[in-house]
Design a protein around this motif. Structure first.
Motif, mmCIF file in Angstrom:
data_model
loop_
_atom_site.group_PDB
_atom_site.id
_atom_site.type_symbol
_atom_site.label_atom_id
_atom_site.label_comp_id
_atom_site.label_asym_id
_atom_site.label_seq_id
_atom_site.Cartn_x
_atom_site.Cartn_y
_atom_site.Cartn_z
ATOM 1 N N CYS A 123 70.779 1.212 41.321
ATOM 2 C CA CYS A 123 69.373 1.281 41.711
ATOM 3 C C CYS A 123 68.952 2.723 42.003
ATOM 4 O O CYS A 123 67.856 3.147 41.625
ATOM 5 C CB CYS A 123 69.133 0.400 42.934
ATOM 6 S SG CYS A 123 67.417 0.352 43.477
ATOM 7 N N SER A 124 69.826 3.491 42.660
ATOM 8 C CA SER A 124 69.516 4.892 42.933
ATOM 9 C C SER A 124 69.295 5.666 41.642
ATOM 10 O O SER A 124 68.371 6.479 41.537
ATOM 11 C CB SER A 124 70.646 5.538 43.740
ATOM 12 O OG SER A 124 70.612 5.136 45.079
ATOM 13 N N GLU B 226 68.368 4.382 38.764
ATOM 14 C CA GLU B 226 67.121 3.898 38.155
ATOM 15 C C GLU B 226 65.884 4.466 38.849
ATOM 16 O O GLU B 226 64.847 4.675 38.217
ATOM 17 C CB GLU B 226 67.088 2.362 38.219
ATOM 18 C CG GLU B 226 68.121 1.691 37.328
ATOM 19 C CD GLU B 226 68.278 0.206 37.638
ATOM 20 O OE1 GLU B 226 67.509 -0.295 38.497
ATOM 21 O OE2 GLU B 226 69.174 -0.429 37.045
ATOM 22 N N ARG B 227 65.993 4.739 40.142
ATOM 23 C CA ARG B 227 64.864 5.268 40.906
ATOM 24 C C ARG B 227 64.736 6.780 40.818
ATOM 25 O O ARG B 227 63.876 7.382 41.460
ATOM 26 C CB ARG B 227 64.969 4.840 42.364
ATOM 27 C CG ARG B 227 64.951 3.346 42.592
ATOM 28 C CD ARG B 227 63.630 2.701 42.229
ATOM 29 N NE ARG B 227 62.559 3.106 43.137
ATOM 30 C CZ ARG B 227 61.306 2.692 43.058
ATOM 31 N NH1 ARG B 227 60.954 1.862 42.075
ATOM 32 N NH2 ARG B 227 60.398 3.096 43.925
ATOM 33 N N GLY B 228 65.602 7.404 40.043
ATOM 34 C CA GLY B 228 65.443 8.827 39.776
ATOM 35 C C GLY B 228 66.270 9.765 40.613
ATOM 36 O O GLY B 228 66.002 10.981 40.634
ATOM 37 N N ASP C 266 70.318 10.428 47.222
ATOM 38 C CA ASP C 266 70.438 9.236 48.062
ATOM 39 C C ASP C 266 71.816 9.161 48.712
ATOM 40 O O ASP C 266 72.806 9.660 48.162
ATOM 41 C CB ASP C 266 70.223 7.965 47.226
ATOM 42 C CG ASP C 266 68.787 7.815 46.751
ATOM 43 O OD1 ASP C 266 67.899 8.489 47.318
ATOM 44 O OD2 ASP C 266 68.555 7.042 45.804
ATOM 45 N N ARG D 158 65.663 14.448 44.456
ATOM 46 C CA ARG D 158 66.054 13.273 45.230
ATOM 47 C C ARG D 158 67.568 13.112 45.239
ATOM 48 O O ARG D 158 68.218 13.112 44.187
ATOM 49 C CB ARG D 158 65.390 12.017 44.654
ATOM 50 C CG ARG D 158 65.854 10.730 45.320
ATOM 51 C CD ARG D 158 65.050 9.538 44.881
ATOM 52 N NE ARG D 158 65.617 8.291 45.400
ATOM 53 C CZ ARG D 158 64.976 7.131 45.425
ATOM 54 N NH1 ARG D 158 63.744 7.058 44.941
ATOM 55 N NH2 ARG D 158 65.563 6.041 45.904
#
Length: 359
Positions: A263-264, A266-268, A248, A246
């Motif tokens: 947030c990116s 934290e979302r992996g 972003d 991933r």
């Protein structure tokens, strides 16, 4: 010579002439290039209820129907169509792109394939073209094509775009130039083109490096060859890849907070591309968040939301100190594609930075 003998001789001559003409036709057909069209959907395969409305459904028409709408395309090449997907390009995925690249790599060694055409929506065509530019392993022409108007439009641009794309894919002079995009009589390179208009047929431009050439009713004039590594020179191998890491893209703007970057992480996300202001800049809050991400091993690439220009290393920010990478000429969406492939194996930041110079 009596009448029956003359009749027999005339019939024999007629048969011989037919045989010669048939052999000549077969030989001419065999001399034609073989072009494989891999269809993925998009506006070029779109349909609307009327020919004068802006709304339509993408990916509603099959490749066979598209070919039937292009008279004379069989004069350019022996064309074979294959439906790989049928989606609007807003729904294009790495899963489909991996499948597409693997299919090209599977077919490319065949003597029965001289070039490829890929029908595709325009929304994400530049990203798909760049992905294929890094992952297909052939010098044979790979040409992407789409349209800005659906197939049912009063003045649909898809049929001529497809005709010209086949003409480029069938042209030996297109070999070795990487993945090309043919739209609006123009030939673009995958590295440099970008979409610039939401609706206009001349949506694609290559503002920094210019066109690779022009295509006019199956006739082509090539101006240059992209200097970056691509296709057979590329180090990226997806033969055993089924899923990509991933990465972003975070858009920079006035008073940008840092929490979207947090947030990116934290979302992996394994990588983050900043679509920065100006020369890849961002607010102090965003710089601090991006620096925290870099300290955790997340690769942060600075690109720019500005349509043209070069994001230089250690210009707006101290990349060496902060642990960032500069995207150079690549816009945010292409910078993301390159970083996604780069993260398939362990690399140092300097190695990743070097990729943005080579590719």
């Amino acid at each position: 010579m009596n009448a029956p003998l003359r009749s027999w001789a005339g019939s024999l001559i007629a048969l011989l002439l037919c045989a010669i003409c048939w052999q000549a036709a077969v030989a001419a057909e065999q001399r034609k290039p073989h072009v494989t069209i891999l269809a993925t959907g998009g506006t070029i395969a779109g349909a609307a209820e009327t020919g004068t409305q802006s709304g339509y459904k993408s990916g509603a028409v099959t490749i066979d129907a598209m070919l039937a709408a292009v008279p004379g395309i069989d004069k350019l090449a022996i064309v074979k169509g294959e439906q790989v997907a049928n989606v609007g390009s807003q729904d294009m995925s790495f899963e489909i792109l991996i499948k597409l690249a693997k299919r090209i790599n599977e077919l490319a060694p065949s003597a029965d394939v001289d070039g490829f055409v890929i029908t595709h929506g325009t929304d994400t065509m530049e990203e798909s073209a760049y992905f294929l530019n890094l992952t297909v392993k052939t010098n044979k022409p790979v040409v992407m094509v789409g349209s800005m108007r659906p197939s049912t439009a009063l003045s649909a641009d898809g049929p001529l775009n497809l005709y010209n794309a086949v003409g480029v894919a069938a042209d030996p002079k297109a070999k070795g130039r990487g993945v090309l995009v043919v739209m609006n009589d123009q030939i673009h390179g995958a590295h440099s083109l970008t979409k610039t208009s939401t609706t206009a047929v001349e949506t694609f431009l290559s503002p920094l490096r210019g066109l690779i050439g022009v295509a006019s009713y199956g006739k082509n004039d090539f101006y240059n060859t992209p200097p970056w590594k691509h296709t057979t020179q590329s180090e990226f191998d997806i033969s055993n890849v089924t899923k990509l890491p991933r990465v972003d893209v975070v858009f920079a703007d006035v008073d940008m907070p840092g929490d979207l970057i947090d947030c990116s992480v934290e979302r992996g996300a394994k990588g983050i591309v900043i679509a920065g202001v100006g020369n890849g800049n961002m607010t102090k809050a965003a710089v601090d968040a991006a620096s925290r991400a870099a300290q955790k091993g997340i690769v942060v690439v600075r690109s720019s939301r500005v349509p043209t220009g070069f994001v230089g290393r250690n210009v707006e920010l101290d990349d060496d100190k902060l642990g960032f990478v500069a995207s150079y000429e690549l816009n945010p969406q292409k910078a993301r594609v390159l970083l996604t492939l780069a993260l398939l194996k362990q690399r140092s930041l300097s190695d990743i930075q070097n990729l943005y110079d080579l590719y």
